[in-house]
Design an enzyme around this catalytic site. Structure first.
Site, PDB file in Angstrom:
ATOM      1  N   LYS A   1       0.834  -1.209   0.000  1.00 29.68           N
ATOM      2  CA  LYS A   1       0.000   0.000   0.000  1.00 29.68           C
ATOM      3  C   LYS A   1       0.861   1.249   0.000  1.00 29.68           C
ATOM      4  O   LYS A   1       0.589   2.213  -0.708  1.00 29.68           O
ATOM      5  CB  LYS A   1      -0.894  -0.003   1.244  1.00 29.68           C
ATOM      6  CG  LYS A   1      -1.950  -1.088   1.259  1.00 29.68           C
ATOM      7  CD  LYS A   1      -2.701  -1.058   2.579  1.00 29.68           C
ATOM      8  CE  LYS A   1      -3.667  -2.225   2.687  1.00 29.68           C
ATOM      9  NZ  LYS A   1      -4.317  -2.279   4.016  1.00 29.68           N
ATOM     10  N   ARG A   2       1.930   1.230   0.799  1.00 31.60           N
ATOM     11  CA  ARG A   2       2.738   2.444   0.958  1.00 31.60           C
ATOM     12  C   ARG A   2       3.512   2.797  -0.296  1.00 31.60           C
ATOM     13  O   ARG A   2       3.974   3.925  -0.440  1.00 31.60           O
ATOM     14  CB  ARG A   2       3.699   2.282   2.132  1.00 31.60           C
ATOM     15  CG  ARG A   2       4.734   1.193   1.961  1.00 31.60           C
ATOM     16  CD  ARG A   2       5.649   1.079   3.177  1.00 31.60           C
ATOM     17  NE  ARG A   2       6.633   0.042   3.027  1.00 31.60           N
ATOM     18  CZ  ARG A   2       6.426  -1.236   3.302  1.00 31.60           C
ATOM     19  NH1 ARG A   2       5.257  -1.620   3.757  1.00 31.60           N
ATOM     20  NH2 ARG A   2       7.374  -2.139   3.144  1.00 31.60           N
TER      21      ARG A   2
END
Length: 285
Positions: free
Chosen positions: A248-249
């Protein structure tokens, strides 16, 4: 073999292809006995809109569950943020047996310890054993302090992964004393998932192979709580063209983005990653 499995998304962002493929593996192996729970203990980062998006994306992918949000079941609630009393009961057992201890140390304390914490193979600093308290009073509540599990230094934690075969991690070398209760007076990940998987009757945990060391930690918790552990299936990580793990990051291929680009569920779950990337590139032109 009948498997009772689980899907456990963390609603801190949109689900991506790596999540989808790991969850699809869990769903296929569970064969009709699947639990979904939202691991939303990170109150600062977990957002209701991400939880709603996760449920919608999973349904769109055709990954249906028999217990959890949208369908109920005997093990409600299915959000970790609503299961605090269960985690506190486990904390009380661990504290009473002295398997865990209060650990108020700051990052500065760790950096200036007589033996500075060295990183294990996964890059996580090993907690300095000399900072373990020799004795401490047993409180009725964990309070606003972090609590750590005291690992048996030098002990090999071995398990048979369904996909990878024998796996071994050495306590005190590959990982050190780990947090089971956070300063925010909430259960930490390792304790919460052990409690949930046990109480929900999960007999096979499917997750990414980046969590092999985490599995070793959790096996020590199962032992300390005198609970039988489940089987573990660590799925291969999905990586981009540069070999970096989708996350996600780092803006991994979000399911929502692929849906908007016209990609069908079968391609997301089983198609070549290069084709998915090209779909998104064409859609954004």
């Amino acid at each position: 073999m009948t498997t009772r499995g689980r899907l456990a998304p963390t609603p801190t962002g949109l689900l991506h292809v790596g999540h989808a493929r790991t969850f699809a593996t869990a769903a296929r192996r569970a064969a009709g006995s699947l639990v979904l729970r939202l691991e939303d203990l990170d109150l600062a980062r977990c957002q209701p809109e991400f939880a709603a998006a996760a449920l919608e994306d999973l349904h769109w992918l055709g990954l249906d569950w028999q217990e959890g949000p949208d369908c109920g079941g005997p093990h409600a609630p299915y959000r970790q943020s609503e299961r605090d009393s269960l985690y506190r009961e486990a904390w009380q057992r661990l504290a009473a047996s002295r398997a865990i201890y209060p650990s108020p140390h700051s990052r500065r304390d760790l950096a200036t310890a007589a033996t500075a914490p060295h990183p294990g193979p996964d890059g996580e600093p090993i907690f300095p054993p000399q900072l373990r308290p020799e004795d401490w009073p047993l409180p009725a509540d964990p309070g606003g302090l972090p609590w750590r599990f005291r690992v048996p230094d030098g002990r090999e934690v071995c398990f048979e992964d369904v996909r990878l075969g024998p796996v071994t991690r050495t306590a005190g070398v590959d990982f050190g004393d780990f947090v089971v209760w956070r300063r925010e007076n909430l259960a930490a990940y390792e304790l919460a998932v052990v409690v949930d998987d046990h109480l929900m009757g999960i007999d096979e945990v499917v997750r990414g192979e980046d969590l092999l060391t985490s599995t070793a930690r959790q096996l020590l918790l199962y032992e300390a709580l005198d609970w039988p552990p489940p089987r573990f299936f660590h799925a291969p990580l999905v990586v981009d063209a540069a070999g970096q793990r989708l996350a996600k990051r780092t803006g991994g291929l979000a399911i929502r983005e692929l849906r908007q680009a016209g990609v069908v569920p079968a391609a997301i779950l089983d198609g070549p990653l290069t084709e998915l990337t090209e779909h998104v590139r064409q859609a954004n032109r």
